[in-house]
Design a protein around this motif. Structure first.
Motif, PDB file in Angstrom:
ATOM      1  N   MET A  24      42.311   7.152 -24.851  1.00 62.75           N
ATOM      2  CA  MET A  24      40.983   6.885 -24.292  1.00 62.75           C
ATOM      3  C   MET A  24      39.908   7.505 -25.173  1.00 62.75           C
ATOM      4  SD  MET A  24      39.425   7.944 -20.549  1.00 62.75           S
ATOM      5  CE  MET A  24      39.307   9.691 -20.987  1.00 62.75           C
ATOM      6  N   GLU A  25      38.855   6.729 -25.462  1.00 66.96           N
ATOM      7  CA  GLU A  25      37.753   7.250 -26.266  1.00 66.96           C
ATOM      8  C   GLU A  25      37.004   8.343 -25.513  1.00 66.96           C
ATOM      9  OE1 GLU A  25      36.279   3.775 -29.336  1.00 66.96           O
ATOM     10  OE2 GLU A  25      35.114   4.169 -27.537  1.00 66.96           O
ATOM     11  N   ARG A  26      36.645   9.401 -26.218  1.00 67.87           N
ATOM     12  CA  ARG A  26      35.839  10.476 -25.627  1.00 67.87           C
ATOM     13  C   ARG A  26      34.467  10.410 -26.271  1.00 67.87           C
ATOM     14  NH1 ARG A  26      38.807  14.346 -22.845  1.00 67.87           N
ATOM     15  NH2 ARG A  26      36.730  14.910 -22.094  1.00 67.87           N
ATOM     16  N   THR A  27      33.670   9.428 -25.872  1.00 63.98           N
ATOM     17  CA  THR A  27      32.358   9.202 -26.473  1.00 63.98           C
ATOM     18  C   THR A  27      31.269   9.357 -25.417  1.00 63.98           C
ATOM     19  OG1 THR A  27      32.473   6.821 -26.046  1.00 63.98           O
ATOM     20  CG2 THR A  27      33.323   7.603 -28.161  1.00 63.98           C
ATOM     21  N   PHE A  28      30.023   9.339 -25.883  1.00 68.86           N
ATOM     22  CA  PHE A  28      28.864   9.358 -24.981  1.00 68.86           C
ATOM     23  C   PHE A  28      27.834   8.367 -25.503  1.00 68.86           C
ATOM     24  CE2 PHE A  28      28.767  12.944 -27.942  1.00 68.86           C
ATOM     25  CZ  PHE A  28      27.557  12.785 -28.605  1.00 68.86           C
ATOM     26  N   ARG A  29      27.017   7.857 -24.597  1.00 73.29           N
ATOM     27  CA  ARG A  29      26.013   6.858 -24.960  1.00 73.29           C
ATOM     28  C   ARG A  29      24.896   7.478 -25.805  1.00 73.29           C
ATOM     29  NH1 ARG A  29      27.175   5.450 -19.204  1.00 73.29           N
ATOM     30  NH2 ARG A  29      25.911   7.287 -18.764  1.00 73.29           N
ATOM     31  N   ILE A  30      24.391   6.722 -26.748  1.00 75.08           N
ATOM     32  CA  ILE A  30      23.264   7.136 -27.588  1.00 75.08           C
ATOM     33  C   ILE A  30      22.254   6.001 -27.614  1.00 75.08           C
ATOM     34  CG2 ILE A  30      22.476   7.893 -29.858  1.00 75.08           C
ATOM     35  CD1 ILE A  30      25.321   8.910 -30.388  1.00 75.08           C
ATOM     36  N   GLY A  31      21.025   6.254 -27.159  1.00 79.25           N
ATOM     37  CA  GLY A  31      19.990   5.235 -27.136  1.00 79.25           C
ATOM     38  C   GLY A  31      19.349   5.022 -28.494  1.00 79.25           C
ATOM     39  N   PRO A  32      18.396   4.073 -28.599  1.00 76.79           N
ATOM     40  CA  PRO A  32      17.854   3.670 -29.897  1.00 76.79           C
ATOM     41  C   PRO A  32      16.745   4.545 -30.461  1.00 76.79           C
ATOM     42  CG  PRO A  32      16.963   2.265 -28.174  1.00 76.79           C
ATOM     43  CD  PRO A  32      17.971   3.160 -27.508  1.00 76.79           C
ATOM     44  N   ILE A  33      15.971   5.265 -29.624  1.00 75.10           N
ATOM     45  CA  ILE A  33      14.807   5.977 -30.162  1.00 75.10           C
ATOM     46  C   ILE A  33      14.694   7.377 -29.589  1.00 75.10           C
ATOM     47  CG2 ILE A  33      13.475   3.879 -30.589  1.00 75.10           C
ATOM     48  CD1 ILE A  33      11.838   4.616 -28.061  1.00 75.10           C
ATOM     49  N   ARG A  34      13.913   8.186 -30.315  1.00 74.47           N
ATOM     50  CA  ARG A  34      13.504   9.513 -29.865  1.00 74.47           C
ATOM     51  C   ARG A  34      12.272   9.895 -30.681  1.00 74.47           C
ATOM     52  NH1 ARG A  34      13.320  11.460 -34.840  1.00 74.47           N
ATOM     53  NH2 ARG A  34      15.247  11.245 -36.016  1.00 74.47           N
ATOM     54  N   PRO A  35      11.444  10.811 -30.193  1.00 73.10           N
ATOM     55  CA  PRO A  35      10.266  11.219 -30.965  1.00 73.10           C
ATOM     56  C   PRO A  35      10.686  11.928 -32.256  1.00 73.10           C
ATOM     57  CG  PRO A  35      10.124  11.937 -28.666  1.00 73.10           C
ATOM     58  CD  PRO A  35      11.526  11.490 -28.891  1.00 73.10           C
ATOM     59  N   PRO A  36       9.855  11.868 -33.309  1.00 72.08           N
ATOM     60  CA  PRO A  36      10.175  12.592 -34.543  1.00 72.08           C
ATOM     61  C   PRO A  36      10.421  14.081 -34.309  1.00 72.08           C
ATOM     62  CG  PRO A  36       8.378  11.068 -34.936  1.00 72.08           C
ATOM     63  CD  PRO A  36       8.622  11.056 -33.455  1.00 72.08           C
ATOM     64  N   SER A  37       9.727  14.662 -33.334  1.00 74.44           N
ATOM     65  CA  SER A  37       9.895  16.093 -33.054  1.00 74.44           C
ATOM     66  C   SER A  37      11.262  16.419 -32.473  1.00 74.44           C
ATOM     67  CB  SER A  37       8.803  16.565 -32.088  1.00 74.44           C
ATOM     68  OG  SER A  37       8.834  15.812 -30.886  1.00 74.44           O
ATOM     69  N   GLU A  38      12.024  15.385 -32.087  1.00 78.65           N
ATOM     70  CA  GLU A  38      13.359  15.596 -31.537  1.00 78.65           C
ATOM     71  C   GLU A  38      14.447  15.198 -32.534  1.00 78.65           C
ATOM     72  OE1 GLU A  38      13.749  17.091 -28.642  1.00 78.65           O
ATOM     73  OE2 GLU A  38      11.597  17.114 -28.214  1.00 78.65           O
ATOM     74  N   ALA A  39      14.122  15.251 -33.816  1.00 78.67           N
ATOM     75  CA  ALA A  39      15.071  14.823 -34.850  1.00 78.67           C
ATOM     76  C   ALA A  39      16.344  15.664 -34.858  1.00 78.67           C
ATOM     77  CB  ALA A  39      14.403  14.878 -36.224  1.00 78.67           C
ATOM     78  N   GLU A  40      16.252  16.921 -34.472  1.00 77.16           N
ATOM     79  CA  GLU A  40      17.425  17.802 -34.488  1.00 77.16           C
ATOM     80  C   GLU A  40      18.061  17.948 -33.110  1.00 77.16           C
ATOM     81  OE1 GLU A  40      18.328  18.717 -37.446  1.00 77.16           O
ATOM     82  OE2 GLU A  40      16.491  17.887 -38.320  1.00 77.16           O
ATOM     83  N   SER A  41      17.590  17.165 -32.153  1.00 75.28           N
ATOM     84  CA  SER A  41      18.056  17.315 -30.774  1.00 75.28           C
ATOM     85  C   SER A  41      19.321  16.512 -30.503  1.00 75.28           C
ATOM     86  CB  SER A  41      16.964  16.869 -29.789  1.00 75.28           C
ATOM     87  OG  SER A  41      15.812  17.674 -29.903  1.00 75.28           O
ATOM     88  N   LEU A  42      20.100  16.987 -29.558  1.00 72.19           N
ATOM     89  CA  LEU A  42      21.204  16.212 -29.013  1.00 72.19           C
ATOM     90  C   LEU A  42      20.616  15.142 -28.101  1.00 72.19           C
ATOM     91  CD1 LEU A  42      24.312  15.914 -28.569  1.00 72.19           C
ATOM     92  CD2 LEU A  42      24.048  17.476 -26.629  1.00 72.19           C
ATOM     93  N   LEU A  43      21.104  13.906 -28.213  1.00 69.64           N
ATOM     94  CA  LEU A  43      20.563  12.790 -27.444  1.00 69.64           C
ATOM     95  C   LEU A  43      21.490  12.466 -26.281  1.00 69.64           C
ATOM     96  CD1 LEU A  43      19.454  10.480 -30.404  1.00 69.64           C
ATOM     97  CD2 LEU A  43      18.144  12.285 -29.249  1.00 69.64           C
ATOM     98  N   LEU A  44      20.944  12.543 -25.068  1.00 66.66           N
ATOM     99  CA  LEU A  44      21.701  12.220 -23.858  1.00 66.66           C
ATOM    100  C   LEU A  44      21.000  11.060 -23.164  1.00 66.66           C
ATOM    101  CD1 LEU A  44      23.868  12.784 -21.688  1.00 66.66           C
ATOM    102  CD2 LEU A  44      22.282  14.451 -20.682  1.00 66.66           C
ATOM    103  N   GLN A  45      21.676   9.928 -23.063  1.00 72.58           N
ATOM    104  CA  GLN A  45      21.069   8.736 -22.469  1.00 72.58           C
ATOM    105  C   GLN A  45      21.306   8.744 -20.960  1.00 72.58           C
ATOM    106  OE1 GLN A  45      22.466   4.926 -23.924  1.00 72.58           O
ATOM    107  NE2 GLN A  45      20.478   3.988 -23.546  1.00 72.58           N
TER     108      GLN A  45
END
Length: 380
Positions: free
Chosen positions: A1-22
């Motif tokens: 079973m894949e152990r993945t998480f969803r990642i959306g298409p955009i985020r602000p430039p200020s969140e370039a180093e952030s973990l993305l939780l959709q």
């Protein structure tokens, strides 16, 4: 079973180093004339259990990365790269994001997509608490929020979200003018923006709003600036982020432009709008941020309380340049060769000659704006 998480298409430039939780998919409104990002995506708010399952998979991926932390705190990058060669493409993408996030300190998280505060405050609080328990190193959690939705949330509910762990909300106000909001079909009013902003701030959450110089076209350039300044003075957001308007092919605003119903502002007119907002901002503790390549003068940023004179001076310095030099700078900036006028001296003579020919070949001022708009549109 894949152990993945969803990642959306955009985020602000200020969140370039952030973990993305959709936590949502798409946008609740999805009708802004300048945006096509979610046009073929049906909005969906994920269940708390579904989001928690993604967080569990993030923890799983984090544990893989932690195996390669050396006793002295350094990282076995070769080992991590070997792990990145395993699994499916989705698993590798998730592991890559997690590895970068952990190596960078695992501090900031950005909640996606376009309007995550459309979740009920109770469901969002539940997710926030679970996320912070899973990753105690988190220092900041940020979200997008549409002003229309934010205006329906009370200050008390925002305070509960703050307590649960939400630190900052980004909201695309774009303008404070009702006429411009209608022209771009934003689906929100000035009154809703003010209510939303005041409630977010009263709840103790940082507020970052966006302003689009030129969003009203030549027809509404004065209203765009003056009414935006009014909203900023009423709300006193923590950040005012500049996103210079561009009319991108494929959008309804571009169709309006082609029909002659929207007249492009020049770069100079957009900068005058920004100057007006800076000048008319009074008594606010807002920081102006220019963190996108589509902005003409990247170094015009700072405190609207303490650095107003410096920012106005930079703009006035640009306007003191002869028109041809301003055009040459505009072209170089739109080709991402410079970020401020002083950078022009670093360009090679051959580049300056090529840009000069480009300027001289376009005699009609409006054709020049159309050409600059085409260059800007590549980056949005």
């Amino acid at each position: 079973m894949e152990r993945t998480f969803r990642i959306g298409p955009i985020r602000p430039p200020s969140e370039a180093e952030s973990l993305l939780l959709q936590v949502t998919n798409g946008c609740t409104w999805n009708k802004c004339k300048f945006c096509q990002l979610y046009r073929h995506t049906k909005f969906k708010a994920y269940s708390a259990d579904s989001i928690k399952a993604d967080i569990d998979n993030m923890v799983y991926q984090a544990q893989i990365v932690e195996q390669y932390r050396n006793s002295d705190g350094t990282w076995d990058i070769d080992g991590i790269n070997a792990e990145l060669m395993k699994g499916t493409e989705d698993e590798r993408q998730c592991l890559y994001m997690m590895a970068n996030w952990i190596i960078d300190g695992a501090e900031n998280v950005f909640l996606q997509d376009g309007n995550t505060t459309a979740l009920s405050s109770g469901r969002l609080s539940d997710v926030l608490i679970y996320l912070r328990q899973a990753f105690p190193s988190i220092r900041r959690i940020t979200s997008y929020g549409r002003a229309e939705n934010l205006s329906k949330v009370s200050a008390e509910e925002f305070a509960e979200l703050k307590k649960a762990g939400l630190d900052r909300i980004h909201s695309g106000f774009e303008t404070g003018s009702d006429a411009v909001l209608k022209k771009i079909n934003k689906g929100v009013t000035q009154e809703q923006e003010i209510t939303a902003g005041k409630n977010v701030k009263a709840g103790g959450i940082e507020l970052s709003v966006y302003f689009m110089p030129g969003a009203g076209g030549k027809e509404l350039t004065r209203e765009n600036a003056e009414e935006t300044a009014y909203v900023i003075n009423e709300v006193d957001p923590d950040f005012l982020r500049i996103r210079t308007a561009a009319v991108k092919p494929g959008t309804e605003l571009y169709d309006d432009f082609r029909r002659g119903e929207f007249t492009l502002c020049s770069d100079d007119e957009k900068l005058i709008e920004l100057r007006t907002v800076i000048e008319k901002a009074e008594g606010v503790d807002t920081r102006l941020v220019s963190d996108h390549m589509i902005n003409l003068l990247q170094d015009v940023e700072g405190s609207l309380r303490n650095e107003k004179s410096r920012m106005l001076g930079l703009i006035d310095g640009y306007f003191a340049m002869p028109e041809r030099e301003r055009r040459m700078y505009q072209a170089a900036r739109r080709m991402v060769r410079v970020s401020k006028p002083a950078d022009m001296s670093r360009l090679r003579p051959q580049e300056l000659e090529r840009i000069g020919r480009m300027v001289d070949e376009v005699k009609d001022p409006y054709q020049w704006e159309i050409q600059m708009n085409a260059l800007i549109s590549r980056y949005i």
